[in-house]
Each structure stands twice: as structure tokens, then as C-alpha cells.
Design an enzyme around this catalytic site. Structure first.
Site, PDB file in Angstrom:
ATOM      1  N   VAL A 177      -7.681  -1.633  -3.459  1.00 28.57           N
ATOM      2  CA  VAL A 177      -6.987  -1.738  -2.455  1.00 28.57           C
ATOM      3  C   VAL A 177      -6.375  -0.319  -1.951  1.00 28.57           C
ATOM      4  CG1 VAL A 177      -4.869  -2.624  -1.102  1.00 28.57           C
ATOM      5  CG2 VAL A 177      -6.070  -4.001  -2.543  1.00 28.57           C
ATOM      6  N   PRO A 178      -7.152   0.431  -1.137  1.00 26.13           N
ATOM      7  CA  PRO A 178      -7.377   1.816  -1.304  1.00 26.13           C
ATOM      8  C   PRO A 178      -6.231   2.547  -0.499  1.00 26.13           C
ATOM      9  CG  PRO A 178      -8.457   0.966   0.697  1.00 26.13           C
ATOM     10  CD  PRO A 178      -8.079  -0.102  -0.053  1.00 26.13           C
ATOM     11  N   CYS A 179      -5.067   2.326  -1.227  1.00 26.94           N
ATOM     12  CA  CYS A 179      -3.623   3.316  -0.493  1.00 26.94           C
ATOM     13  C   CYS A 179      -4.015   4.745  -0.869  1.00 26.94           C
ATOM     14  CB  CYS A 179      -2.934   2.630  -1.525  1.00 26.94           C
ATOM     15  SG  CYS A 179      -2.635   2.980  -3.157  1.00 26.94           S
ATOM     16  N   HIS A 180      -4.997   5.217  -1.357  1.00 30.04           N
ATOM     17  CA  HIS A 180      -5.059   6.627  -1.458  1.00 30.04           C
ATOM     18  C   HIS A 180      -5.615   7.274   0.139  1.00 30.04           C
ATOM     19  CE1 HIS A 180      -9.105   4.848  -2.525  1.00 30.04           C
ATOM     20  NE2 HIS A 180      -9.741   5.834  -1.865  1.00 30.04           N
TER      21      HIS A 180
END
EC number: 2.1.1.63
Length: 209
Positions: A177-180
Site C-alpha cells: 500500500v504505497p504510502c511512499h
């Protein structure tokens, strides 16, 4: 006359010293058998393994529903396992087989061969608005970024910028889940659970593709 006696502890130490050290391969087979039996008996609630990656060792954990936790080394794997035992189930066991597919997809991602993850996810560690905000993150395309304000608007609460920041900071499934990909409105990276160096590496990895 002086009578010599032996403490049981000393006898135990001598016995342990005389025994051969356990063979790693044997121990690995025994552990694998234990994990398989636990799974077959339906008592393996949380399986975990570690995975070496360019951003350090990753802890992967999954329930029968799906991947439930990804933790960086800087987040303390022991602490992450303790939290899983407290919040999900105390029946936590190292059982790599359940994480084979997640490991394979992460390896492909780091090798630049995967842009989307296709894994079942267990969201039980994130609830309410935090979960709603995190659910929007896969919509940010690979190689692109979005601001916290944009994510808040997409989640239906334009003023909840700070709450989006909290959701990203407590994301139980980073990378997948790409919070970056969420950055500040001024273009600066902002904080990241895996450290700013890891965030920069991930953004550079994706932009180079």
C-alpha cells in the site's frame, strides 16, 4: 571428612555441553513440520517470515485472509510481532510458505519487474478514516506522487490532511500500500516509517522505470 556435592544446575550444564549442537537443517525441517501441522489444524492465525530487500530486512505477516503486516527493520520486528500477538492473535508462528507469493511479488518490485501488487490484504490493523485514506493510495500510479491534501480530497474529507499523514505514518502495509508516494504540498518528501532514505530509494526506483 569433607563431602563433595554437585549442584543439579552444574550437572545440567555438563550434560548440555556433552550433547551435540542441533543441526540447522534438522531444526528447519522440524520447524516446517510444526508450521504445516499448525496450519492443517487451523491454529496458525498469523504466519510470518523475513525478507532481505534493498531497503533492509522486511517482516511479512499474513492471516488466512491475507497480508496483514509489513514492517521495516527500523520499526523493530520483535515489537511488530508483539503487536500482532496483542491485536490479532497470540498464535503467531514463523511459517514462510504462507508468505511465498508476497515475497515473490516484492522481489519482482525491487527488481523493477512489477508495478502493481496482486495480493489479498487483511485490513484489520487499520480502521475508519485511516483505512479509507490508505485504500486510495494504490490509485497513485507507479512513478507518480500525490500530496496529503490530494489524498484527503480523494478520501472524501478535504480538510483531513493531518489525518492522512497519520494514516500513512501508521500504515500496516507499506510498499504494498504505497504510502511512499504521498508527499507534502511543497514537494518535500515528508516522513516515512522506513526512514527518509528508504522513501527516497523507492521514489527513485519507480521514477527510473
Amino acid at each position: 571428612m569433607t563431602t563433595m556435592t554437585h549442584a543439579p544446575e552444574a550437572d545440567g550444564e555438563r550434560l548440555r555441553a556433552a550433547l551435540p549442537a542441533p543441526d540447522d537443517a534438522v531444526m528447519s525441517r522440524l520447524h516446517s513440520r510444526l508450521a504445516a501441522q499448525a496450519g492443517a489444524a487451523g491454529i496458525l492465525d498469523v504466519a510470518y517470515r523475513t525478507l532481505d530487500s534493498p531497503v533492509g530486512s522486511l517482516l511479512l505477516a499474513a492471516t488466512e485472509k491475507g497480508l496483514v503486516r509489513v514492517a521495516f527493520a527500523v520499526q523493530d520486528h520483535t515489537l511488530a510481532l508483539r503487536q500482532l500477538a496483542e491485536r490479532v492473535s497470540p498464535r503467531v508462528l514463523r511459517a514462510p510458505a504462507r508468505l511465498d507469493e508476497a515475497s515473490r511479488q516484492l522481489d519482482e518490485y525491487f527488481a523493477g519487474r512489477r508495478r502493481l501488487f496482486d495480493l489479498p490484504l487483511d485490513w484489520q490493523l487499520s480502521r475508519a478514516f485511516r483505512r479509507d485514506a490508505l485504500a486510495r493510495l494504490p490509485e497513485i500510479a507507479y512513478g507518480h506522487t500525490a500530496s496529503y491534501a490530494q489524498v484527503a480530497a480523494a478520501a472524501g474529507s478535504p480538510r483531513a490532511v493531518r489525518a492522512v499523514g497519520t494514516a500513512c505514518a501508521t500504515n500496516p502495509l507499506p510498499l504494498v500500500v504505497p504510502c511512499h508516494r504521498v508527499i507534502r504540498s511543497d514537494g518535500s518528501m515528508g516522513r516515512y516509517a522506513g526512514g527518509t532514505g528508504a522513501k527516497r530509494f523507492l521514489l527513485d526506483l519507480e521514477s527510473a522505470a
